[in-house]
Design a protein around this motif. Structure first.
Motif, PDB file in Angstrom:
ATOM      1  N   LEU A   1     -77.012 -69.605 -18.699  1.00 47.17           N
ATOM      2  CA  LEU A   1     -78.154 -70.235 -18.044  1.00 47.17           C
ATOM      3  C   LEU A   1     -79.393 -69.375 -18.246  1.00 47.17           C
ATOM      4  O   LEU A   1     -79.309 -68.153 -18.260  1.00 47.17           O
ATOM      5  N   ASP A   2     -80.538 -70.016 -18.387  1.00 48.42           N
ATOM      6  CA  ASP A   2     -81.798 -69.290 -18.470  1.00 48.42           C
ATOM      7  C   ASP A   2     -82.554 -69.540 -17.172  1.00 48.42           C
ATOM      8  O   ASP A   2     -83.264 -70.524 -17.045  1.00 48.42           O
ATOM      9  N   ASP A   3     -82.350 -68.651 -16.204  1.00 48.51           N
ATOM     10  CA  ASP A   3     -82.955 -68.802 -14.882  1.00 48.51           C
ATOM     11  C   ASP A   3     -84.214 -67.950 -14.734  1.00 48.51           C
ATOM     12  O   ASP A   3     -84.627 -67.636 -13.620  1.00 48.51           O
ATOM     13  N   GLY A   4     -84.807 -67.542 -15.843  1.00 49.75           N
ATOM     14  CA  GLY A   4     -85.981 -66.684 -15.758  1.00 49.75           C
ATOM     15  C   GLY A   4     -85.587 -65.255 -15.442  1.00 49.75           C
ATOM     16  O   GLY A   4     -84.456 -64.840 -15.677  1.00 49.75           O
ATOM     17  N   GLU A   5     -86.521 -64.507 -14.906  1.00 49.85           N
ATOM     18  CA  GLU A   5     -86.260 -63.105 -14.592  1.00 49.85           C
ATOM     19  C   GLU A   5     -85.266 -62.996 -13.443  1.00 49.85           C
ATOM     20  O   GLU A   5     -85.472 -63.544 -12.369  1.00 49.85           O
ATOM     21  N   ILE A   6     -84.168 -62.263 -13.685  1.00 50.74           N
ATOM     22  CA  ILE A   6     -83.137 -62.068 -12.674  1.00 50.74           C
ATOM     23  C   ILE A   6     -83.282 -60.680 -12.043  1.00 50.74           C
ATOM     24  O   ILE A   6     -83.313 -60.528 -10.841  1.00 50.74           O
ATOM     25  N   VAL A   7     -83.364 -59.654 -12.866  1.00 52.99           N
ATOM     26  CA  VAL A   7     -83.546 -58.288 -12.386  1.00 52.99           C
ATOM     27  C   VAL A   7     -84.887 -57.743 -12.879  1.00 52.99           C
ATOM     28  O   VAL A   7     -85.644 -57.169 -12.122  1.00 52.99           O
ATOM     29  N   GLY A   8     -85.189 -57.915 -14.148  1.00 51.34           N
ATOM     30  CA  GLY A   8     -86.488 -57.539 -14.679  1.00 51.34           C
ATOM     31  C   GLY A   8     -86.741 -56.046 -14.758  1.00 51.34           C
ATOM     32  O   GLY A   8     -87.741 -55.556 -14.254  1.00 51.34           O
ATOM     33  N   ILE A   9     -85.848 -55.327 -15.393  1.00 54.91           N
ATOM     34  CA  ILE A   9     -86.013 -53.882 -15.549  1.00 54.91           C
ATOM     35  C   ILE A   9     -86.956 -53.616 -16.718  1.00 54.91           C
ATOM     36  O   ILE A   9     -86.811 -54.203 -17.784  1.00 54.91           O
ATOM     37  N   GLU A  10     -87.914 -52.714 -16.497  1.00 57.71           N
ATOM     38  CA  GLU A  10     -88.801 -52.285 -17.568  1.00 57.71           C
ATOM     39  C   GLU A  10     -88.713 -50.775 -17.679  1.00 57.71           C
ATOM     40  O   GLU A  10     -88.622 -50.077 -16.671  1.00 57.71           O
ATOM     41  N   ALA A  11     -88.727 -50.270 -18.904  1.00 57.99           N
ATOM     42  CA  ALA A  11     -88.661 -48.832 -19.140  1.00 57.99           C
ATOM     43  C   ALA A  11     -89.360 -48.531 -20.458  1.00 57.99           C
ATOM     44  O   ALA A  11     -89.640 -49.431 -21.246  1.00 57.99           O
ATOM     45  N   THR A  12     -89.609 -47.260 -20.686  1.00 59.08           N
ATOM     46  CA  THR A  12     -90.150 -46.813 -21.970  1.00 59.08           C
ATOM     47  C   THR A  12     -89.322 -45.635 -22.451  1.00 59.08           C
ATOM     48  O   THR A  12     -88.549 -45.048 -21.691  1.00 59.08           O
ATOM     49  N   SER A  13     -89.509 -45.286 -23.705  1.00 57.56           N
ATOM     50  CA  SER A  13     -88.798 -44.136 -24.250  1.00 57.56           C
ATOM     51  C   SER A  13     -89.218 -42.853 -23.544  1.00 57.56           C
ATOM     52  O   SER A  13     -88.537 -41.840 -23.619  1.00 57.56           O
ATOM     53  N   GLU A  14     -90.343 -42.896 -22.830  1.00 58.65           N
ATOM     54  CA  GLU A  14     -90.850 -41.721 -22.127  1.00 58.65           C
ATOM     55  C   GLU A  14     -90.434 -41.684 -20.655  1.00 58.65           C
ATOM     56  O   GLU A  14     -90.575 -40.666 -20.001  1.00 58.65           O
ATOM     57  N   SER A  15     -89.931 -42.787 -20.106  1.00 61.25           N
ATOM     58  CA  SER A  15     -89.650 -42.859 -18.668  1.00 61.25           C
ATOM     59  C   SER A  15     -88.275 -42.335 -18.275  1.00 61.25           C
ATOM     60  O   SER A  15     -87.963 -42.274 -17.100  1.00 61.25           O
ATOM     61  N   GLY A  16     -87.470 -41.992 -19.219  1.00 62.07           N
ATOM     62  CA  GLY A  16     -86.151 -41.471 -18.895  1.00 62.07           C
ATOM     63  C   GLY A  16     -85.056 -42.492 -19.113  1.00 62.07           C
ATOM     64  O   GLY A  16     -85.284 -43.579 -19.610  1.00 62.07           O
ATOM     65  N   GLN A  17     -83.880 -42.132 -18.693  1.00 58.97           N
ATOM     66  CA  GLN A  17     -82.691 -42.911 -18.964  1.00 58.97           C
ATOM     67  C   GLN A  17     -82.504 -44.045 -17.947  1.00 58.97           C
ATOM     68  O   GLN A  17     -82.728 -43.864 -16.757  1.00 58.97           O
ATOM     69  N   VAL A  18     -82.090 -45.214 -18.441  1.00 58.75           N
ATOM     70  CA  VAL A  18     -81.716 -46.347 -17.606  1.00 58.75           C
ATOM     71  C   VAL A  18     -80.246 -46.628 -17.871  1.00 58.75           C
ATOM     72  O   VAL A  18     -79.839 -46.756 -19.025  1.00 58.75           O
ATOM     73  N   ILE A  19     -79.453 -46.692 -16.834  1.00 62.09           N
ATOM     74  CA  ILE A  19     -78.017 -46.954 -17.003  1.00 62.09           C
ATOM     75  C   ILE A  19     -77.794 -48.457 -17.013  1.00 62.09           C
ATOM     76  O   ILE A  19     -78.161 -49.154 -16.065  1.00 62.09           O
ATOM     77  N   LEU A  20     -77.219 -48.945 -18.103  1.00 60.81           N
ATOM     78  CA  LEU A  20     -76.944 -50.372 -18.261  1.00 60.81           C
ATOM     79  C   LEU A  20     -75.445 -50.598 -18.332  1.00 60.81           C
ATOM     80  O   LEU A  20     -74.713 -49.792 -18.900  1.00 60.81           O
ATOM     81  N   PRO A  21     -74.973 -51.726 -17.780  1.00 65.06           N
ATOM     82  CA  PRO A  21     -73.551 -52.033 -17.898  1.00 65.06           C
ATOM     83  C   PRO A  21     -73.187 -52.366 -19.341  1.00 65.06           C
ATOM     84  O   PRO A  21     -73.980 -52.942 -20.076  1.00 65.06           O
ATOM     85  N   ASN A  22     -71.987 -51.982 -19.720  1.00 60.44           N
ATOM     86  CA  ASN A  22     -71.483 -52.234 -21.063  1.00 60.44           C
ATOM     87  C   ASN A  22     -70.597 -53.476 -21.050  1.00 60.44           C
ATOM     88  O   ASN A  22     -70.206 -53.965 -19.989  1.00 60.44           O
ATOM     89  N   VAL A  23     -70.259 -53.985 -22.217  1.00 60.92           N
ATOM     90  CA  VAL A  23     -69.347 -55.122 -22.332  1.00 60.92           C
ATOM     91  C   VAL A  23     -68.041 -54.757 -21.625  1.00 60.92           C
ATOM     92  O   VAL A  23     -67.495 -53.675 -21.812  1.00 60.92           O
ATOM     93  N   GLY A  24     -67.587 -55.655 -20.751  1.00 63.57           N
ATOM     94  CA  GLY A  24     -66.358 -55.430 -19.991  1.00 63.57           C
ATOM     95  C   GLY A  24     -66.600 -54.892 -18.590  1.00 63.57           C
ATOM     96  O   GLY A  24     -65.706 -54.931 -17.751  1.00 63.57           O
ATOM     97  N   ASP A  25     -67.804 -54.385 -18.321  1.00 65.47           N
ATOM     98  CA  ASP A  25     -68.124 -53.889 -16.985  1.00 65.47           C
ATOM     99  C   ASP A  25     -68.360 -55.064 -16.034  1.00 65.47           C
ATOM    100  O   ASP A  25     -68.806 -56.133 -16.441  1.00 65.47           O
ATOM    101  N   TYR A  26     -68.088 -54.836 -14.769  1.00 64.67           N
ATOM    102  CA  TYR A  26     -68.345 -55.839 -13.739  1.00 64.67           C
ATOM    103  C   TYR A  26     -69.742 -55.642 -13.171  1.00 64.67           C
ATOM    104  O   TYR A  26     -70.199 -54.513 -12.995  1.00 64.67           O
ATOM    105  N   VAL A  27     -70.408 -56.758 -12.880  1.00 61.25           N
ATOM    106  CA  VAL A  27     -71.777 -56.728 -12.372  1.00 61.25           C
ATOM    107  C   VAL A  27     -71.884 -57.682 -11.189  1.00 61.25           C
ATOM    108  O   VAL A  27     -71.383 -58.803 -11.244  1.00 61.25           O
ATOM    109  N   HIS A  28     -72.537 -57.220 -10.151  1.00 65.41           N
ATOM    110  CA  HIS A  28     -72.868 -58.072  -9.006  1.00 65.41           C
ATOM    111  C   HIS A  28     -74.371 -57.973  -8.798  1.00 65.41           C
ATOM    112  O   HIS A  28     -74.904 -56.876  -8.602  1.00 65.41           O
ATOM    113  N   ILE A  29     -75.059 -59.092  -8.859  1.00 67.17           N
ATOM    114  CA  ILE A  29     -76.504 -59.134  -8.680  1.00 67.17           C
ATOM    115  C   ILE A  29     -76.784 -59.930  -7.412  1.00 67.17           C
ATOM    116  O   ILE A  29     -76.465 -61.110  -7.331  1.00 67.17           O
ATOM    117  N   ASP A  30     -77.368 -59.261  -6.427  1.00 66.28           N
ATOM    118  CA  ASP A  30     -77.664 -59.882  -5.138  1.00 66.28           C
ATOM    119  C   ASP A  30     -79.175 -59.902  -4.946  1.00 66.28           C
ATOM    120  O   ASP A  30     -79.788 -58.881  -4.648  1.00 66.28           O
TER     121      ASP A  30
END
Length: 100
Positions: A20-49
């Motif tokens: 489904l394309d429900d528009g922005e769900i979480v909307g994380i923005e980062a740059t190569s200068e802002s540091g590390q962002v931890i993203l779930p990998n294939v097979g990981d479980y995700v709960h978005i509330d």
């Protein structure tokens, strides 16, 4: 070189061919200068509330089916990377994932 990242999620209901394309769900923005962002990998479980935003965004749970990295060069010094994470509905027992 500066890289800008836009990271968002799409939900794939059971027995659907496309997410489904429900528009922005979480909307994380980062740059190569802002540091590390931890993203779930294939097979990981995700709960978005998103219940605290008054119904503006979808909420869902599932397992990461895919991650798509789409790189677009803006100019010689800047690249944009759009990351799309597809979360698939599962029948897995969430009670077995964590003890609360």
């Amino acid at each position: 070189m500066k890289i800008k990242y836009g990271i968002d999620y799409q939900y794939l209901p059971k027995d659907s061919d496309r997410p489904l394309d429900d528009g922005e769900i979480v909307g994380i923005e980062a740059t190569s200068e802002s540091g590390q962002v931890i993203l779930p990998n294939v097979g990981d479980y995700v709960h978005i509330d998103n219940s605290a935003d008054g119904g503006q965004r979808s909420k869902f749970s599932g397992k990461v089916k895919s991650r798509l990295f789409n790189y677009v060069r803006i100019n010689d010094d800047e690249v944009f990377c759009g990351v799309n994470i597809v979360v698939e509905e599962t029948d897995d027992d969430w009670g077995k994932l964590i003890k609360e």
